[in-house]
Design a protein around this motif. Structure first.
Motif, PDB file in Angstrom:
ATOM      1  N   ARG A 121      -2.077   8.503   0.035  1.00 22.78           N
ATOM      2  CA  ARG A 121      -1.481   8.653   0.694  1.00 22.78           C
ATOM      3  C   ARG A 121      -1.986   8.050   2.137  1.00 22.78           C
ATOM      4  O   ARG A 121      -2.278   6.901   3.141  1.00 22.78           O
ATOM      5  N   THR A 232       0.434   0.887  -2.662  1.00 17.48           N
ATOM      6  CA  THR A 232       1.015   2.101  -2.542  1.00 17.48           C
ATOM      7  C   THR A 232       1.288   2.232  -0.764  1.00 17.48           C
ATOM      8  O   THR A 232       0.061   1.747   0.164  1.00 17.48           O
ATOM      9  N   ALA A 233       2.032   2.656  -0.253  1.00 15.51           N
ATOM     10  CA  ALA A 233       2.942   2.859   1.075  1.00 15.51           C
ATOM     11  C   ALA A 233       2.110   3.770   1.996  1.00 15.51           C
ATOM     12  O   ALA A 233       1.742   5.052   1.832  1.00 15.51           O
ATOM     13  N   PRO A 289      -3.825  -1.458   1.074  1.00 13.76           N
ATOM     14  CA  PRO A 289      -2.934  -0.634   0.149  1.00 13.76           C
ATOM     15  C   PRO A 289      -2.683  -0.654  -1.586  1.00 13.76           C
ATOM     16  O   PRO A 289      -1.988   0.059  -2.547  1.00 13.76           O
TER      17      PRO A 289
END
Length: 415
Positions: A121, A232-233, A289
């Motif tokens: 992340r 994906t944050a 992201p």
């Protein structure tokens, strides 16, 4: 007065021959149908084959080093392919010039040694920070002003250094497949003499037939349906920002965008650096992201699509960029089916096709590097440093060649 008018007509004709049409075209659809040609479409195919047969291996190795699972790895490939495809297709159509983009191979090589040191992340957050920085530097025009200040001989020497390894790779692959390499090269020379427009496609066809008869041509298509991207944050942290975002930004600007713009200028085009770098940077922000480290101007594959082999008329070479864009979108959408096709091509076949396709750009770059007798010292240093393939602090040889060449030029010429 008559002589003056004749000179003005001659200058206007030369300018028309060397410079592409302005972006605005009255009837875009009619122009597009008229400008489509087989060599330009095949130039896009060669561009995609080169992109996915070599640099993709670096991306896969970086994903493995970052301990990414199959879903996140497929999402990475989807993101960079879709970003490259959209930018190639739309920018080539809008500007009527062969704009070719790709992911950063030096950036993927950088990630091989550092991606696993950070949570994924935070790595995605670093991708986002880097993309925003590139977009801002492009939109403001700061990056373009810096590049335009570099002497043309040094820029051409950097291009020649980048292309040198691909030309030498034709003969370096002789020991692996002599029949394939020599046969493809002979087909290229024969077509170059009699039908220059189709020299590279003829070499590709001959190489494919010879590969099937000698080393084998595994046309295996992988299974699976359309690729499903994984969102994906992002998370942000100073270690990842300093350790990933900053080096990725430098690599994207110095090793990808600078050579990419220089190749277009060396081919007679006048690229709008604000539009091109700003657009690719903006797409990179949207795709970060999903795992994309960034989409940049291409260098090696851009030389294929901007060369006379894609079309003798510079105004019609934009079809090669659009062809590459469509194929990028196909590969990105059906990565499980098509990626294995490109990665399965024999390395000797890719080496000889890439080498002959880049022969003309290498010649023009080398001639441009040595044209200014007073600036040859800086150009030679740039060429040697770039062709060496050196990597220092995770930054590729194109940047260091440019830096050393400028330093040499200022030391010997600046008053």
């Amino acid at each position: 007065m008559a002589e003056h008018r004749a000179e003005m007509r001659q200058e206007t004709w030369q300018q028309t021959e060397l410079e592409p049409d302005p972006p605005a075209v009255p009837d875009g659809r009619r122009s597009l149908r008229r400008d489509v040609s087989v060599p330009a479409l095949l130039a896009g195919l060669v561009c995609i084959a080169v992109s996915f047969s070599g640099p993709l291996v670096v991306v896969l190795a970086a994903a493995a080093a970052g301990h990414l699972d199959q879903a996140h790895t497929a999402s990475w490939i989807w993101a960079v392919s879709i970003g490259s495809g959209l930018s190639c297709l739309l920018l080539s159509w809008w500007t009527r010039t062969p704009v070719v983009t790709a992911w950063s191979t030096p950036g993927a090589a950088l990630l091989m040694g550092s991606l696993g040191a950070y949570p994924y992340r935070e790595a995605v957050g670093a991708f986002l920070v880097s993309s925003v920085a590139v977009a801002l530097l492009g939109v403001t025009g700061l990056f373009g002003r810096l590049i335009r200040a570099v002497p043309p001989g040094i820029v051409n020497a950097m291009l020649a250094g980048i292309l040198f390894s691909f030309g030498a790779g034709v003969f370096g692959s002789l020991h692996r497949a002599p029949v394939l390499v020599l046969g493809s090269f002979a087909a290229f020379l024969a077509a170059k003499r009699w039908t220059p427009r189709y020299a590279v496609p003829v070499a590709l066809l001959a190489g494919g037939l010879l590969a099937a008869a000698t080393v084998g041509l595994p046309l295996h298509l992988g299974g699976g349906g359309p690729t499903r991207p994984v969102l994906t944050a992002p998370a942000f942290g100073w270690p990842a920002t300093v350790g990933l975002a900053l080096p990725l930004t430098i690599v994207a600007l110095a090793s990808q965008n600078a050579p990419g713009l220089a190749i277009m200028r060396a081919s007679g085009y006048r690229p709008d650096d604000r539009l091109l770098i700003g657009t690719t940077g903006g797409l990179s922000v949207l795709l970060a992201p999903f795992g994309s480290p960034g989409v940049n101007m291409a260098a090696i594959t851009a030389a294929i699509c901007t060369s006379p082999e894609s079309h003798p008329d510079p105004r019609r070479r934009y079809i090669a960029g659009m062809s590459a864009g469509v194929l990028y979108l196909l590969v990105g959408s059906f990565g499980g089916v098509l990626v294995s096709l490109f990665t399965g091509l024999p390395t000797a076949l890719i080496a000889v096709i890439a080498g002959v396709a880049l022969l003309a750009p290498f010649q023009s770059s080398l001639a441009g590097a040595l044209a200014d007798e007073g600036g040859r010292d800086g150009a030679v240093v740039t060429f040697l440093a770039t062709a060496s393939g050196m990597t220092l602090f995770g930054i590729g040889s194109a940047f260091w060649g440019l830096l050393l060449g400028i330093g040499t030029h200022l030391a010997l010429r600046h008053r």
